[in-house]
Design a protein around this motif. Sequence first.
Motif, mmCIF file in Angstrom:
data_model
loop_
_atom_site.group_PDB
_atom_site.id
_atom_site.type_symbol
_atom_site.label_atom_id
_atom_site.label_comp_id
_atom_site.label_asym_id
_atom_site.label_seq_id
_atom_site.Cartn_x
_atom_site.Cartn_y
_atom_site.Cartn_z
ATOM 1 N N ASN A 163 -67.862 -7.791 -16.452
ATOM 2 C CA ASN A 163 -66.984 -8.950 -16.389
ATOM 3 C C ASN A 163 -67.357 -9.834 -17.573
ATOM 4 O OD1 ASN A 163 -65.650 -11.317 -15.778
ATOM 5 N ND2 ASN A 163 -66.637 -11.668 -13.802
ATOM 6 N N SER A 193 -67.202 -7.951 -2.054
ATOM 7 C CA SER A 193 -66.090 -8.755 -2.566
ATOM 8 C C SER A 193 -65.117 -8.043 -3.497
ATOM 9 C CB SER A 193 -66.634 -9.956 -3.341
ATOM 10 O OG SER A 193 -67.590 -10.652 -2.605
ATOM 11 N N LYS A 194 -65.599 -7.145 -4.348
ATOM 12 C CA LYS A 194 -64.770 -6.707 -5.476
ATOM 13 C C LYS A 194 -64.129 -5.347 -5.250
ATOM 14 C CE LYS A 194 -66.155 -10.462 -7.555
ATOM 15 N NZ LYS A 194 -65.294 -11.604 -7.765
ATOM 16 N N ARG A 204 -68.303 -12.589 2.487
ATOM 17 C CA ARG A 204 -69.480 -13.173 1.816
ATOM 18 C C ARG A 204 -70.733 -12.346 2.115
ATOM 19 N NH1 ARG A 204 -68.170 -14.103 -1.651
ATOM 20 N NH2 ARG A 204 -69.670 -15.609 -2.422
ATOM 21 N N TYR A 210 -68.758 -4.379 -9.498
ATOM 22 C CA TYR A 210 -67.511 -3.614 -9.694
ATOM 23 C C TYR A 210 -67.743 -2.108 -9.626
ATOM 24 C CZ TYR A 210 -65.974 -8.174 -11.204
ATOM 25 O OH TYR A 210 -65.687 -9.513 -11.249
ATOM 26 N N ALA A 236 -72.593 -12.042 -3.930
ATOM 27 C CA ALA A 236 -73.473 -11.585 -5.011
ATOM 28 C C ALA A 236 -74.149 -12.789 -5.660
ATOM 29 C CB ALA A 236 -72.665 -10.812 -6.045
ATOM 30 N N ASP A 240 -76.037 -6.337 -12.344
ATOM 31 C CA ASP A 240 -74.985 -6.807 -11.449
ATOM 32 C C ASP A 240 -73.933 -5.697 -11.397
ATOM 33 O OD1 ASP A 240 -72.506 -7.892 -10.680
ATOM 34 O OD2 ASP A 240 -73.097 -9.908 -11.274
HETATM 35 C C1 PLP Z 1 -70.004 -10.053 -12.293
HETATM 36 C C2 PLP Z 1 -69.973 -10.889 -11.057
HETATM 37 N N1 PLP Z 1 -71.107 -11.096 -10.377
HETATM 38 C C3 PLP Z 1 -71.141 -11.837 -9.267
HETATM 39 C C4 PLP Z 1 -69.996 -12.421 -8.763
HETATM 40 C C5 PLP Z 1 -70.074 -13.257 -7.510
HETATM 41 O O1 PLP Z 1 -69.600 -12.505 -6.433
HETATM 42 P P1 PLP Z 1 -69.415 -13.161 -4.995
HETATM 43 O O2 PLP Z 1 -68.189 -14.004 -5.080
HETATM 44 O O3 PLP Z 1 -69.201 -12.041 -4.078
HETATM 45 O O4 PLP Z 1 -70.615 -13.953 -4.678
HETATM 46 C C6 PLP Z 1 -68.798 -12.248 -9.437
HETATM 47 C C7 PLP Z 1 -67.566 -12.895 -8.952
HETATM 48 O O5 PLP Z 1 -66.566 -12.989 -9.626
HETATM 49 C C8 PLP Z 1 -68.771 -11.448 -10.604
HETATM 50 O O6 PLP Z 1 -67.660 -11.215 -11.285
#
Ligand code: PLP
Length: 386
Positions: free
Chosen positions: A161, A220-221, A229, A192, A85, A189
């Motif tokens: 977050n 990822s989440k 990735r 989640y 992301a 974003d």
């Molecule tokens: C809100 C938010 N956006 C983007 C990212 C980045 O994600 P990635 O590690 O998949 O690039 C994170 C990672 O913790 C995140 O918490």
Amino acid sequence: MKIEPFKLERYYTFHEHSAQYSLCNSDCEAMTIGDLLSLEESSKEAFDNMWLGYTETQGSPELRQNISAIYKNIQPENLLVCTGAQEPIFLFCHAILMAGDEVIVQTPCYQSLQSVPESIGCNVLKWNVQHEEGAPSFDIDILKSLITNKTKVIFLNTPHNPTGFHFTKEQQKTIVEIARSHNIIIFCDEVYRELEHNPIFAIPAFADVYENGVSVGVMSKAYGLPGLRIGWLATQRQSITDKVAMLKEYTTICNSGPSEFLAGVALRNRNKILDRNLAIVKANLPLYEAFFKKHDELFSWYKPNAGPIAFVKMKQGRDDMQLAEQALKQNGVLLLPGSIYDYEGYFRIGFGRVKMPEALEQFDVFVTNHMLSLKGQFVLFNKSTT
Ligand SMILES: Cc1ncc(COP(=O)(O)O)c(C=O)c1O
């Protein structure tokens, strides 16, 4: 380019792989390649026979087809597949923003949403969280008051977050109406998303409900596959996709083919993976409830309705860095201090991992042995020296 060091990622670079117990992960439990491939018959053979050439800059058409199934109004051509992301956040900002543009950022935040626009020379206005009776909230009237005729983008993150806050459908509708009336892009974003603890809390992607909306998603989440990735940018505005894709040719050019393949397998089986990860979240949450009830004099927390993270308030003292340092030193437990988000007196916890109960047990030992409330003052002490 001059940019602030990324405090959270610096912190993880130093501690994530060495801490014995982690209580602050934001991703759900990962899985092995073997377990992932076992979700789809014949995928193992296809994976073994994969050609390791360059892939398409925009992402493979099959993968974009799989990603578009998450959305209602996003077609494969509306998607740009990226590295995690982080890459689409960075590229979007550089493709769309210029020095002097004004942007609004929901804060505290994942730092790139603020620091990348700042590094470009944008004027960044903060839409700060409020805590009403412990629950985080964002006042939409304040958002309105921050808008000027220079506002180009509103940066949002939901589920959020670090607070765990998640917009309701009504709030989303109001925010979209405000942005539409000023012709402002909403960049949300949504890493989640799809991990709502009950389906009633699910809201549409901003890219689905707003013609000027841009959503970022990732493996990822909620899916727990950060090692792939693979992330993406979704928007109905083709000009945005095209501008960002042109910049991607200066960063990663294209994605890893094996990762794209594996992301496709995961997305075609996404309900199974999400059910598995939600079951972990639902098993872990009651442990935190019991813990925070037991240590009510020290901490208060808001139990989120979506995502795998929450923000905990220290009721006595505000030195979250000292708390994190001592928890790591004394009992090997990694916490994420609020100061990393420029938000003192809090720390972030996670509940998407199967080993979280072990980490919480160790944190409980630390709290019992090393934290003491003296005349309303928070102090840390080493039991062996008392
Ligand atoms: C809100 C938010 N956006 C983007 C990212 C980045 O994600 P990635 O590690 O998949 O690039 C994170 C990672 O913790 C995140 O918490």
